[in-house]
Enzyme design. Structure first.
Site, PDB file in Angstrom:
ATOM      1  N   GLU A 197       0.598  -1.201  -0.096  1.00 58.16           N
ATOM      2  CA  GLU A 197       0.217   0.115  -0.036  1.00 58.16           C
ATOM      3  C   GLU A 197       1.020   1.462  -0.082  1.00 58.16           C
ATOM      4  O   GLU A 197       0.675   2.194   0.933  1.00 58.16           O
ATOM      5  CB  GLU A 197      -0.917  -0.006   1.325  1.00 58.16           C
ATOM      6  N   GLU A 395      -5.693  -8.252   0.563  1.00 56.95           N
ATOM      7  CA  GLU A 395      -6.316  -8.186   1.817  1.00 56.95           C
ATOM      8  C   GLU A 395      -7.653  -7.755   1.459  1.00 56.95           C
ATOM      9  O   GLU A 395      -8.142  -7.078   0.540  1.00 56.95           O
ATOM     10  CB  GLU A 395      -5.574  -6.807   2.320  1.00 56.95           C
TER      11      GLU A 395
HETATM   12  O1  IFM Z   1      -4.818  -2.776   8.789  1.00 58.63           O
HETATM   13  C1  IFM Z   1      -4.637  -2.478   7.765  1.00 58.63           C
HETATM   14  C2  IFM Z   1      -3.563  -3.002   7.002  1.00 58.63           C
HETATM   15  O2  IFM Z   1      -2.202  -2.819   7.753  1.00 58.63           O
HETATM   16  C3  IFM Z   1      -3.312  -2.247   5.835  1.00 58.63           C
HETATM   17  N1  IFM Z   1      -4.550  -2.497   4.909  1.00 58.63           N
HETATM   18  C4  IFM Z   1      -5.707  -1.784   5.806  1.00 58.63           C
HETATM   19  C5  IFM Z   1      -5.888  -2.849   6.777  1.00 58.63           C
HETATM   20  C6  IFM Z   1      -7.200  -2.369   7.515  1.00 58.63           C
HETATM   21  O3  IFM Z   1      -7.202  -0.884   7.651  1.00 58.63           O
END
Ligand code: IFM
Length: 500
Positions: A197, A395
């Site tokens: 990210e 994710e």
């Molecule tokens: O917890 C975070 C993660 O570290 C990065 N992506 C989003 C998740 C939820 O906010």
């Protein structure tokens, strides 16, 4: 330039495109078969070092920007820090046993840079490497494939003191660090991700300052974005030079922008926000160039003198896998152009964008709208509009207000419904031809949710923070069945209630 998609490895894990409509092992009815995932689909769960490890000063670990940020009053909810987190540093064997109990085929985790290079440069701290070697060996012993991320936001504080990601040298430091970890683990870890990210690191870390290091300066944010990309490209080159036999990629977080209406001004603003949020990294990596409209917007707030000849080719280096993090979409309208409006710190150059609340959707405890169709549309867009590259959802998940009942059980039907809806969207995308190889639920365990501290629980596994006791939530039991049957049953879980 387009990214070549050669097979750089002898591993079978990511080399075969999924067979569309393949029935799951154990699918008994036609309805079940229709909801099956491809054989060898990689079901996993993810975490990140600072969010779970604790052990903040163990074995020579240095300080990261998150140590500094979380210890600064007012930055993190309740003054929470990752000092202890869920103590995974000391409990990783127990946690890996839980992964095996769930039947996870893969586990996505990150390496803490300051455990390897406490000051962000110089030789490796052997204790740090040994810890990750033990973790990886434990995973392999349990038949859980390690998916290793090199950078999930914990920049060594010493490098921030020297200028952080806005400084070009940090990209070189990252490539050195990546090579140290790769030298130590390339023989046993086959799937490598450079960054997690980068949008958050750049625009929330240096733009709005909501995340560490908490800087509010769009000029720095734009430079940080480029140097994160450069670090990614330099690391890919360094790793390939050591051993070209593994699979290398990056994970981007996508927040697709939808226009709030058909009004051309809203459509144009949605395109610009989409560019500053998604295409800025996606095009740089997969098409080898920043989009012209994005560069025009960035030039409204800063000069682009930090871009050098040759950088784009480094950034656009071929990758083997693109990680897709998806939580929701944004609904965007064009606001009135107010004279002297403050710059939109997270979207420099698009200061009149208005983010419209999506009242008609259920919401999670982070107040994020629940929108599985957005995942389907995103996967199809990546498939149709970009050069082919294997994808994995690295994710997806949701925070809800979980608690243990008097019997010690944690009932989280809203999370089951959330995941069920998104898995169905992924399954539809595969059926439509998307080369999706895996799906990682965020998160394995409840953990430190950055600026929200421990107030938001994303885990499949509940953690009682005072005792560090782990309890499988209902969603974990449900997920174990999904993995075991490699698919969903014919009955969608009921939608979460409006308002979360
Ligand atoms: O917890 C975070 C993660 O570290 C990065 N992506 C989003 C998740 C939820 O906010």
């Amino acid at each position: 330039m387009t990214a070549a998609r050669e097979d750089h490895t002898s591993t079978t894990l990511l080399t075969e495109a999924p067979a569309v409509h393949a029935p799951a092992a154990g699918a008994e009815t036609e309805a079940d078969a229709a909801l099956a995932f491809p054989p060898k689909f990689i079901w996993g769960a993810g975490t990140a070092a600072y969010q779970i490890e604790g052990g903040a000063s163990d074995d020579g670990r240095g300080a990261s920007i998150w140590d500094t940020f979380s210890r600064t009053p007012g930055r993190v909810h309740n003054g929470d820090t990752g000092d202890r987190a869920v103590d995974h540093y000391h409990r990783y064997e127990q946690d890996v046993a839980l992964m095996a109990q769930l039947g996870l085929r893969a586990y996505r985790f990150s390496v803490a840079w300051p455990r390897i290079q406490p000051d962000g440069r110089g030789p490796a701290n052997q204790h740090g490497l040994d810890y990750y070697r033990r973790l990886v060996d434990c995973l392999l012993d349990h038949d859980v494939e390690p998916w290793l991320t090199l950078y999930h936001w914990d920049l060594p504080q010493a490098l921030q003191d020297a200028g952080g990601w806005p400084r070009r040298d940090t990209a070189e430091r990252f490539a050195d660090y990546a090579a140290l970890v790769y030298e130590a683990l390339h023989d046993r870890v086959r799937i490598w991700t450079t960054m997690n990210e980068p949008w958050c690191s750049a625009f929330l870390g240096y733009g709005s300052g909501r995340l560490a290091p908490g800087v509010q300066d769009p000029h720095q944010a734009v430079r940080a974005a480029h140097h994160l990309m450069l670090g990614h490209g330099r690391a890919i080159a360094a790793l390939r030079a050591i051993d070209a036999g593994n699979q290398l990629g990056i994970t981007l977080d996508f927040n697709p922008a939808m226009p709030a209406s058909g009004d051309p001004a809203d459509v144009e603003m949605a395109t610009r926000v989409d560019g500053l949020r998604n295409r800025i990294f996606l095009d740089a990596i997969l098409r080898g160039a920043y989009p012209a409209d994005v560069l025009r917007d960035l030039e409204r707030v800063t000069d682009l003198s930090h871009l050098r000849d040759g950088d784009q080719a480094v950034i656009g280096m071929p990758i083997d896998l693109l990680g897709v993090n998806y939580y929701n979409r944004a609904l965007v309208a064009a606001g009135p152009a107010a004279a002297g409006a403050a710059p939109m710190l997270e979207f420099p150059g698009a200061e009149t964008a208005v983010f419209v609340p999506q009242e008609n959707r259920p919401r999670t405890a982070r107040d994020w709208p629940v929108d599985p169709d957005g995942l389907y549309d995103l996967l199809l867009r990546l498939h149709r509009e970009y050069p082919p590259v294997p994808l994995a959802v690295t994710e997806n998940g949701a925070a809800f207000n979980d608690y243990a009942d008097p019997e010690g059980q944690v009932h989280d039907p809203d999370r089951i419904s959330f995941l069920d809806g998104h898995f169905r969207a992924a399954q539809r995308a595969i059926a439509a031809g998307v080369d999706l190889r895996g799906y990682f639920v965020w998160s394995l365990l409840d953990n430190f949710e950055w600026e929200e501290g421990y107030s938001k629980r994303f885990g499949l596994i509940y953690v009682d923070y005072p005792t560090q006791q782990r309890v499988l939530k209902d969603s974990a039991h449900w997920y174990r069945q999904v993995i075991a049957r490699n698919g969903l049953d014919g009955h969608p879980a009921p939608a979460p209630a409006l308002g979360g």
